[in-house]
Design a protein around this motif. Structure first.
Motif, mmCIF file in Angstrom:
data_model
loop_
_atom_site.group_PDB
_atom_site.id
_atom_site.type_symbol
_atom_site.label_atom_id
_atom_site.label_comp_id
_atom_site.label_asym_id
_atom_site.label_seq_id
_atom_site.Cartn_x
_atom_site.Cartn_y
_atom_site.Cartn_z
ATOM 1 N N ILE A 122 85.783 83.646 40.802
ATOM 2 C CA ILE A 122 84.784 84.618 40.365
ATOM 3 C C ILE A 122 84.320 85.508 41.522
ATOM 4 O O ILE A 122 84.001 86.678 41.317
ATOM 5 C CB ILE A 122 83.584 83.946 39.656
ATOM 6 N N LYS A 123 84.310 84.977 42.732
ATOM 7 C CA LYS A 123 83.948 85.813 43.877
ATOM 8 C C LYS A 123 85.009 86.882 44.143
ATOM 9 O O LYS A 123 84.676 88.011 44.538
ATOM 10 C CB LYS A 123 83.730 84.941 45.112
ATOM 11 N N LEU A 124 86.267 86.556 43.906
ATOM 12 C CA LEU A 124 87.324 87.553 44.026
ATOM 13 C C LEU A 124 87.183 88.618 42.943
ATOM 14 O O LEU A 124 87.345 89.819 43.203
ATOM 15 C CB LEU A 124 88.692 86.887 43.934
ATOM 16 N N ILE A 125 86.867 88.197 41.720
ATOM 17 C CA ILE A 125 86.669 89.154 40.633
ATOM 18 C C ILE A 125 85.554 90.138 40.968
ATOM 19 O O ILE A 125 85.674 91.347 40.746
ATOM 20 C CB ILE A 125 86.358 88.418 39.311
ATOM 21 N N MET A 126 84.464 89.625 41.552
ATOM 22 C CA MET A 126 83.305 90.466 41.836
ATOM 23 C C MET A 126 83.410 91.242 43.137
ATOM 24 O O MET A 126 82.532 92.032 43.465
ATOM 25 C CB MET A 126 82.034 89.603 41.855
ATOM 26 N N GLY A 127 84.467 91.003 43.907
ATOM 27 C CA GLY A 127 84.617 91.698 45.176
ATOM 28 C C GLY A 127 83.818 91.085 46.300
ATOM 29 O O GLY A 127 83.673 91.701 47.365
ATOM 30 N N LEU A 128 83.316 89.869 46.120
ATOM 31 C CA LEU A 128 82.581 89.183 47.187
ATOM 32 C C LEU A 128 83.534 88.578 48.210
ATOM 33 O O LEU A 128 83.119 88.239 49.318
ATOM 34 C CB LEU A 128 81.679 88.092 46.587
ATOM 35 N N LEU A 129 84.787 88.416 47.820
ATOM 36 C CA LEU A 129 85.865 88.031 48.739
ATOM 37 C C LEU A 129 86.959 89.083 48.634
ATOM 38 O O LEU A 129 87.196 89.643 47.555
ATOM 39 C CB LEU A 129 86.441 86.655 48.376
ATOM 40 N N ASP A 130 87.623 89.355 49.732
ATOM 41 C CA ASP A 130 88.704 90.337 49.737
ATOM 42 C C ASP A 130 89.969 89.738 49.145
ATOM 43 O O ASP A 130 90.325 88.583 49.429
ATOM 44 C CB ASP A 130 88.987 90.815 51.159
ATOM 45 N N ILE A 131 90.643 90.525 48.325
ATOM 46 C CA ILE A 131 91.911 90.100 47.750
ATOM 47 C C ILE A 131 92.966 90.069 48.848
ATOM 48 O O ILE A 131 93.134 91.030 49.593
ATOM 49 C CB ILE A 131 92.337 91.051 46.620
ATOM 50 N N GLN A 132 93.669 88.963 48.960
ATOM 51 C CA GLN A 132 94.745 88.824 49.951
ATOM 52 C C GLN A 132 96.094 89.217 49.373
ATOM 53 O O GLN A 132 96.869 89.940 50.004
ATOM 54 C CB GLN A 132 94.792 87.386 50.475
ATOM 55 N N GLU A 133 96.390 88.721 48.173
ATOM 56 C CA GLU A 133 97.630 89.059 47.476
ATOM 57 C C GLU A 133 97.324 89.184 45.992
ATOM 58 O O GLU A 133 96.495 88.465 45.456
ATOM 59 C CB GLU A 133 98.693 87.977 47.673
ATOM 60 N N GLY A 134 98.026 90.100 45.323
ATOM 61 C CA GLY A 134 97.808 90.319 43.908
ATOM 62 C C GLY A 134 96.841 91.460 43.676
ATOM 63 O O GLY A 134 96.438 92.168 44.609
#
Length: 242
Positions: A44-56
Motif C-alpha cells: 500500500i505504501k508503494l501504491i500511495m507513493g510513500l515508497l519509490d517503485i524499484q521495478e514495475g
C-alpha cells in the motif's frame, strides 16, 4: 481503478514483493490479507507513493502513478499514529489536519473548512465529540476521528492499515459498518486486516499476499480453510481474539 504490473520490491537485497500483477476495480471494498512480513504494508505504501517503485509500474485511473499524484491523493489511515493524548487539541483540530496541505502557507482554516470537517465527522458518527479533547476519547472514537481526517481529502480512494487495531470487537463491527457505508457512497476502500469474520461480512474483493500474490473477488473466499487449501501452509492467518 488501480493497476499494478510486474511490481518487484527489495530491501537490502531481500525480496519483499515479487511479480505483483493486480487490478483493483473502482468501487470495491478490498481486503489485503496474509501473514506478518508478507509485504502488505509495503504494497500500500508503494501504491500511495510513500515508497519509490524499484521495478514495475502502477497506474491509477489510467494515468501513470507519478503523474496522478501531482494532482490527486489518497485518504489514508496508517496502522499506528501516535498522538500525545495530553496535548490540548480537540477532535475537530485533528480532523482539520487532513486539509492542512491544501491551505496556502500563512493562511488559517476558514469557516468553510471547519464545516467540511464537521460534515466528515458527521459521516463518521463522531460529530458530537468535535469539541472534546483527544485525551478523553476511547480507542474506537479516536479511530473514527482519524477516519474523518482521512476522508477530508475528498479522494475517491481510502486506504487503511489494520484499522481495527486497538478497538474491541463491538467497536470493530461498528467501524466496518461505517466503512461499508462510505463504500456504498462510492469510495474505493482498501484495507489490511486479519479479522476474517469481519471481512467476510463486509468486503467484496480479496487480495491474498505472501510476497507473491493470489487474488479473488468473491467475499465467500474470505475463509481460512479455503485459503489454507489454496496456499498450503505458506500462509498462516491470524484471527484476533479481542
Amino acid at each position: 481503478m488501480i493497476q499494478i504490473q510486474d511490481l518487484q520490491f527489495r530491501i537490502s537485497g531481500k525480496s519483499i514483493l515479487e511479480d505483483i500483477n493486480l487490478e483493483i476495480p473502482d468501487g470495491v471494498f478490498a481486503a489485503i490479507i496474509g501473514p506478518n512480513g508478507a509485504g502488505k504494508s509495503t504494497l500500500i505504501k508503494l501504491i500511495m507513493g510513500l515508497l519509490d517503485i524499484q521495478e514495475g509500474k502502477i497506474t491509477i485511473d489510467n494515468i501513470p502513478q507519478h503523474e496522478w499524484l501531482k494532482h490527486s491523493g489518497f485518504g489514508y489511515l496508517p496502522q499506528r499514529e501516535e498522538f500525545d493524548r495530553a496535548f490540548p487539541a480537540t477532535a475537530l483540530d485533528i480532523v482539520l489536519m487532513g486539509i492542512a496541505g491544501s491551505i496556502p502557507r500563512g493562511r488559517r482554516c476558514t469557516a468553510e473548512h471547519r464545516q467540511k470537517a464537521l460534515s466528515a465527522m458527521q459521516d463518521c458518527g463522531i460529530f458530537e465529540k468535535a469539541n472534546n479533547r483527544i485525551g478523553s476519547l476511547s480507542g474506537g472514537e479516536f479511530q473514527r476521528v482519524m477516519l474523518a481526517r482521512a476522508i477530508l481529502s475528498d479522494s475517491k480512494y481510502l486506504i487503511l492499515d489494520e484499522p481495527e487495531a486497538g478497538i474491541d470487537r463491538v467497536g470493530v463491527s461498528s467501524f466496518f459498518e461505517l466503512l461499508k457505508m462510505l463504500n456504498d457512497k462510492g469510495k474505493t476502500i482498501i484495507t489490511i486486516s486479519h479479522d476474517l469474520h469481519t471481512l467476510s461480512d463486509y468486503c467484496s474483493f480479496l487480495i491474498c499476499l505472501n510476497r507473491r500474490l493470489h487474488c479473488h473477488n468473491h467475499a465467500e473466499l474470505v475463509n481460512s480453510d479455503v485459503i489454507h487449501r489454496t496456499f498450503g501452509e505458506a500462509i498462516r492467518l491470524i484471527e484476533k481474539d479481542y
